[in-house]
Each structure stands twice: as structure tokens, then as C-alpha cells.
Design a protein around this motif. Structure first.
Motif: not given
Length: 117
Positions: A93-95, A98-104
Motif C-alpha cells: 500500500l502506498d501512503d 491505519d484505516q487503509r491497513i485495516i481495510d486491506e
């Protein structure tokens, strides 16, 4: 570790010197970067995936393999205080926030559940 250089023996049927120099140079730079966990993670991934070409006059393969293992140990031992950067790198994931990590992670878990893993 900054400016680490290696003095490999040149042999018949050794690893391509330019490939080795480039990869170990990037790993050395990642170590010299200190706290950049994402750069260290990328360097570790590249070292683990290394598949050097064998050429007529190249670096001694056993010496290079030993240096790669040493660099992996050094990268693993370096401080890893930026968990978000490491997770972002692992998840590609670029940039990453926390939410992007959780979603992925949720997306990957759903895919694994669908495929029975």
C-alpha cells in the motif's frame, strides 16, 4: 553500516557483478537510512527474491550468498519502530494509514475465507 563494501573474489561462472553490486548497494543504503522501516522491508524482500545471473567472470557465489545472509540479519536486527510503514510495505500500500491497513487486511481475510483457507 553506512558505506558497506564487499571484496568478492572474481571467478569463472560467478554471479553477475553489476546485479550483486546494485542489490547490496540498495540494502546498505536501507541500513544507513536508520529509521526508515519501509525501505528496510523493501531491501529485505529484494534480497530474499535475489536470483543473480551466473556469468563467465563474476563474483564467487558462496561469498555473495554469505553476504546476502549477513545483510538479511542486519536488516532484521535494525530497529523497526514504524509498524505502519512495515505493514504498508508488506501489504503493498502506498501512503498507508491505519484505516487503509485495516481495510486491506479485512479484504484479504474475506478472500481467504472464500477460498477455504
Amino acid at each position: 553500516m553506512s558505506g558497506m563494501t564487499f571484496d568478492f573474489t572474481i571467478v569463472l561462472r560467478g554471479y553477475d557483478r553489476q546485479q550483486v553490486d546494485a542489490l547490496l548497494g540498495r540494502a546498505s543504503a536501507a541500513l544507513a537510512a536508520g529509521g526508515d522501516a519501509a525501505q528496510r522491508a523493501r531491501a529485505r524482500d529484494a534480497l530474499r527474491a535475489a536470483d543473480f545471473a551466473v556469468v563467465l567472470r563474476g563474483y564467487d557465489r558462496a561469498q555473495v550468498d554469505g553476504a546476502v545472509q549477513m545483510m538479511l540479519r542486519e536488516l532484521d536486527a535494525a530497529p523497526s519502530d514504524d509498524l505502519r510503514a512495515v505493514l504498508g510495505s508488506v501489504l503493498r500500500l502506498d501512503d498507508a494509514d491505519d484505516q487503509r491497513i485495516i481495510d486491506e487486511v479485512r479484504r484479504l481475510r474475506t478472500l481467504a475465507d472464500l477460498h477455504g483457507h
